[in-house]
Design a protein around this motif. Structure first.
Motif, short mmCIF file in Angstrom:
data_model
loop_
_atom_site.label_atom_id
_atom_site.label_comp_id
_atom_site.label_asym_id
_atom_site.label_seq_id
_atom_site.Cartn_x
_atom_site.Cartn_y
_atom_site.Cartn_z
N THR A 1 59.18 38.60 39.26
CA THR A 1 59.20 39.82 40.08
C THR A 1 60.47 39.88 40.91
OG1 THR A 1 56.78 39.76 40.22
CG2 THR A 1 57.94 41.16 41.80
N ILE A 2 60.84 38.76 41.50
CA ILE A 2 62.05 38.71 42.33
C ILE A 2 63.30 38.85 41.45
CG2 ILE A 2 63.40 37.27 43.90
CD1 ILE A 2 60.66 36.05 44.77
N ILE A 3 63.28 38.24 40.26
CA ILE A 3 64.41 38.41 39.33
C ILE A 3 64.63 39.89 39.05
CG2 ILE A 3 65.14 38.09 36.93
CD1 ILE A 3 63.86 35.33 36.98
N GLY A 4 63.54 40.60 38.79
CA GLY A 4 63.65 42.04 38.50
C GLY A 4 64.19 42.82 39.68
N ALA A 5 63.69 42.51 40.88
CA ALA A 5 64.12 43.22 42.08
C ALA A 5 65.60 42.97 42.37
CB ALA A 5 63.25 42.80 43.27
N LEU B 1 65.53 42.23 51.00
CA LEU B 1 66.04 41.26 50.02
C LEU B 1 65.79 39.81 50.43
CD1 LEU B 1 67.54 41.11 47.30
CD2 LEU B 1 69.66 40.91 48.59
N PRO B 2 66.21 39.37 51.64
CA PRO B 2 65.93 37.98 52.01
C PRO B 2 64.43 37.70 52.15
CG PRO B 2 66.89 39.20 53.86
CD PRO B 2 67.04 40.06 52.65
N ILE B 3 63.68 38.71 52.61
CA ILE B 3 62.22 38.52 52.71
C ILE B 3 61.63 38.29 51.33
CG2 ILE B 3 60.04 39.66 53.29
CD1 ILE B 3 61.52 41.09 55.55
N LEU B 4 62.08 39.08 50.36
CA LEU B 4 61.55 38.99 49.00
C LEU B 4 61.85 37.62 48.39
CD1 LEU B 4 60.13 40.84 46.90
CD2 LEU B 4 62.39 41.29 45.95
#
Length: 320
Positions: free
Chosen positions: A49-53, A128-131
């Motif tokens: 999920t983070i890779i996609g974001a 972004l840093p939160i994710l």
């Protein structure tokens, strides 16, 4: 291609891939394995999920408006991450094939999330840093929830045109299996060991049967119920310390922390004067926080192994 565009492309692909490699390394440190595990929802669902974001976040505003781009572009760093971990033998091919559908789906979901924040007019730099830190917060919480071992059943059967005594003799004593006779298509594709032979030391309760596979894998089987030419129930034990580390990926090793085969049953049912149905059941245990997904793959693998053995029995019994 100008340098600015090249740098943008590198950002889009390299940063999500680098993040994935760093997180994979972090989750594999033995010191804190009780809190951070690769075999967890925190890793297997949050990471893609983070890779996609990240992929969409570093993309242009114009690309972020494209739905196909947001869905499929995140697959590129996922595939690159796959190739790197395979090349350096961080992960095995079998593990990757099983988790790849999850990674693609959740990478696309991450791409849609990234696109949403990318297109928002308000400042979106905080998300972004939160994710990227989410897995580090969720994983310790997930570790507090003990894995609930689930027991599952794989059932297969085959109809054989041969006398009962011939079929049963091929059940109790499986002679050497040549590679040309091996029809375990899924297990062969995954690189799993293939069956070689198995033989009871005697026919009856308490008998011992060693089912030998390639690469040093041996199932130690003990008969707990026996009716000649009708039924045989046996416990199955695979000792992880006996299996060479190169035989199976550590996450799918039989008898390990996550997957174990418990017992099996052969039953011979008479259909007609010349036809019998040979049933083969096996029961196995999974110990993960995502048994709902892992059980599908485990059943397919076990059924592939069983269908292979049944097919060999059929061809041998009918040929005899």
């Amino acid at each position: 291609m100008d340098n600015k565009k090249l740098i943008t492309i590198i950002k889009i692909i390299a940063i999500p891939t680098a993040y994935a490699l760093v997180l994979r390394t972090f989750f594999d440190v033995e010191t804190w394995e009780s809190l951070f595990k690769v075999m967890s929802i925190s890793f297997l669902l949050c990471l893609p999920t983070i890779i996609g974001a990240l992929t969409i976040y570093f993309s242009s505003l114009e690309n972020a408006k494209s739905l196909p781009y947001k869905i499929f572009m995140p697959w590129v760093p996922v595939i690159l991450f796959l190739l790197i971990t395979l090349f350096f033998k961080i992960e095995g091919w079998a593990c990757w094939l099983m988790v790849l559908p999850l990674f693609f789906v959740f990478a696309s979901i991450g791409g849609l999330i990234g696109g949403y924040f990318k297109l928002k007019k308000a400042d979106n730099k905080l998300y972004l840093p939160i994710l990227t830190l989410i897995p580090l917060f969720i994983s310790p919480l997930e570790s507090l929830v003990n894995t609930i071992p689930g027991e599952y059943k794989a059932y297969t059967y085959i109809d054989i045109n041969a006398p009962a005594n011939k079929i049963w003799s091929n059940v109790t004593r499986v002679k050497n299996i040549n590679q040309s006779q091996d029809k375990g298509y899924l297990t062969n594709f995954l690189g799993f060991p293939r069956p070689l032979k198995a033989e009871l030391n005697y026919e009856g309760i308490g008998a011992y049967r060693a089912a030998v596979f390639t690469n040093g894998l041996v199932f130690h089987e003990t008969v707990s119920e026996y009716i000649d030419q009708k039924k045989m129930v046996f416990s199955i034990k695979a000792n992880p310390h006996e299996i060479p580390s190169t035989t199976l990926d550590e996450h799918v090793v039989i008898g390990g922390d996550f997957f174990d085969v418990l017992n099996g049953t052969y039953e011979l049912e008479k259909l007609t004067e010349n036809t019998y149905r040979l049933h083969l059941y096996s029961y196995f245990k999974l110990s993960t926080t995502f048994n709902f997904y892992a059980s599908w793959w485990a059943k397919w693998i076990m059924k592939d192994i069983q269908n292979n053995i049944l097919q060999i029995n059929k061809s041998r019994s009918e040929a005899e």
